[in-house]
Design an enzyme around this catalytic site. Sequence first.
Site, short mmCIF file in Angstrom:
data_model
loop_
_atom_site.label_atom_id
_atom_site.label_comp_id
_atom_site.label_asym_id
_atom_site.label_seq_id
_atom_site.Cartn_x
_atom_site.Cartn_y
_atom_site.Cartn_z
N HIS A 12 0.91 -1.17 -0.01
CA HIS A 12 -0.15 0.01 -0.04
C HIS A 12 1.05 1.25 0.12
CE1 HIS A 12 0.62 -0.31 4.33
NE2 HIS A 12 0.26 1.24 4.43
N ASP A 69 7.77 -7.33 8.51
CA ASP A 69 6.69 -6.47 8.48
C ASP A 69 6.67 -5.14 7.53
OD1 ASP A 69 3.85 -5.88 9.10
OD2 ASP A 69 4.59 -4.60 10.42
N HIS A 72 7.58 -2.45 2.29
CA HIS A 72 7.71 -0.90 2.26
C HIS A 72 8.79 -0.03 1.95
CE1 HIS A 72 3.51 -1.73 3.24
NE2 HIS A 72 3.44 -1.86 4.46
N LYS A 98 7.98 0.56 15.76
CA LYS A 98 6.68 0.99 16.43
C LYS A 98 6.99 1.65 17.74
CE LYS A 98 3.89 -2.36 14.07
NZ LYS A 98 3.07 -1.51 13.06
C1 BG6 Z 1 1.63 -2.52 7.37
C2 BG6 Z 1 2.24 -3.05 8.59
O1 BG6 Z 1 2.06 -2.97 6.20
O2 BG6 Z 1 1.81 -1.17 7.29
C3 BG6 Z 1 1.78 -2.41 9.84
O3 BG6 Z 1 1.73 -4.37 8.52
C4 BG6 Z 1 1.94 -0.81 9.66
O4 BG6 Z 1 2.51 -3.03 10.82
C5 BG6 Z 1 1.35 -0.19 8.71
O5 BG6 Z 1 1.34 -0.38 10.85
C6 BG6 Z 1 1.72 1.09 8.24
O6 BG6 Z 1 1.02 1.60 7.42
P1 BG6 Z 1 0.86 3.20 7.10
O7 BG6 Z 1 0.20 3.45 6.01
O8 BG6 Z 1 -0.10 3.53 8.47
O9 BG6 Z 1 2.38 3.80 7.25
#
Ligand code: BG6
Length: 491
Positions: free
Chosen positions: A179, A236, A241, A340
């Site tokens: 995403h 994760d 990402h 986190k």
């Molecule tokens: C997800 C992870 O892919 O991305 C989560 O599994 C994380 O652990 C999240 O909190 C963060 O996404 P965003 O869009 O809030 O930065």
Amino acid sequence: MTASAAVPAFDLVIFGGTGDLALRKLLPALLHRHAEGQLAPGTRVLGIARDVIGDDEWRARVRGALERANGSVTPQFIDEFLRLLSYSALDIEGVAGWDELRCWLDAGVGGERVRVFYLATSPNLFAPTCEGLRTHGLIDAHSRVVIEKPIGRDLDSAREINAAIGRAFDERNTFRIDHYLGKETVQNLIALRFANALFEPLWRAQHIDHVQITVAETIGVERRGAYYDGAGALRDMVQNHLLQLLCLVAMEPPATFDADAIRDEKLKVLHALAPIDASNAAQHTVRGQYRDSAVAGSQARAYVDEVGRRDSRTETFVALRTQVRNWRWAEVPFYLRTGKCLPQRVSEIVIAFRSVPHSIFGAGAGALVPNELVVRVQPDEGIKLWLMLKSPGPGGMRLRRVPLDMSFANAFGGRQPDAYERLLLDVVRGNPMLFMRRDEVEAAWRWIDPIRAAWDASDEAPRPYAAGSWGPSAAIALIERDGRTWHEEQA
Ligand code: BG6
């Protein structure tokens, strides 16, 4: 008025329709696209899960989620949107529900109609769902499948998942979501680099000292402990990402704005990453785990208490240093960190330029701080270019670091759409540019696995850090050893 073109009516089947991803992300994203007039009449959405509930109960749950998520959409649009929704119970690994799914699909009119199967389920159901769709003959020439990470927990398991999906769907009909790629600012990285002549000549080792990528979150693992404890921050966040962001920063200019041209370039970056394994993991990586907050009265609990496993060695923080071994980036360090329970929610990319080769200013002018280009992915999306300028007024040549500051909210106004809004409609349009290709996912695991193996083989536990701090002090030492510091916003 919307600037986005409507997409032809389509069918969306969400496996895991009662789950968190569907309720918190997918359906609110679709609602926004509906409110902006992008969903053509006749579009249908089917929620699927094991719970034996009816359309009304599902719609009521969805309504609750939409009202929580969408302050800006009127009740009239929510009502209209809910009319697109139906629900069907199905047991993926059993026989119940498949005939009902077939009836629902058959009722969709129009032979060219796109069918999207969104697997918003646990990954262990990806293979059986695809197999069920295939054996029940529900996949036609216009069918697409969408899966979310985690795509495996290492290279072997990712290959298994990819192979199982590949038995049912062609690669061009397989959409693997990261995403982060749907975030507006991440797409703007491509625009910044390739729609402007300014940066390309400087975008290389001769002018760039190093690159930092930070994805910091203030939240802990919340209700996702069961998944997270078996994954950890490396799997994760870094495997997907952060590496995707690194690829967009480091890739060569693709010849065309075409999904495979871009993904080919990203893949080359993954192949060029300097390996980290047992021989150098201690030097190039730091992993941490949050403990109770040091701040008196804070509610933050230690990770091990949140997940209820006092002996957990799962990392909630990673910092690492790598390089992209090619002509453009030779010897330029890329520092990545994510965690986190950090003090601030911020995702940003910092391109730190080299110092001027020679200063003509005397000591009284102050230190010359090298230029930095900061791409703020979230929140407060925008781009800042830090420059040295003269402080106004008398007092001689006193230099100060000031930003050329471009906030997307000010420049473009309006609402920043959520990543899923873009990604869902790209699936319907059949545009895979912002999705991970099979070979990218596998190349990322190939780089991650030796780090994981080195950590698993070591006696060391993750270093503790207080919730609400910037991670273990070793993460600061990782970059300071090289004579650099993590970027901190300062006016
Ligand atoms: C997800 C992870 O892919 O991305 C989560 O599994 C994380 O652990 C999240 O909190 C963060 O996404 P965003 O869009 O809030 O930065």
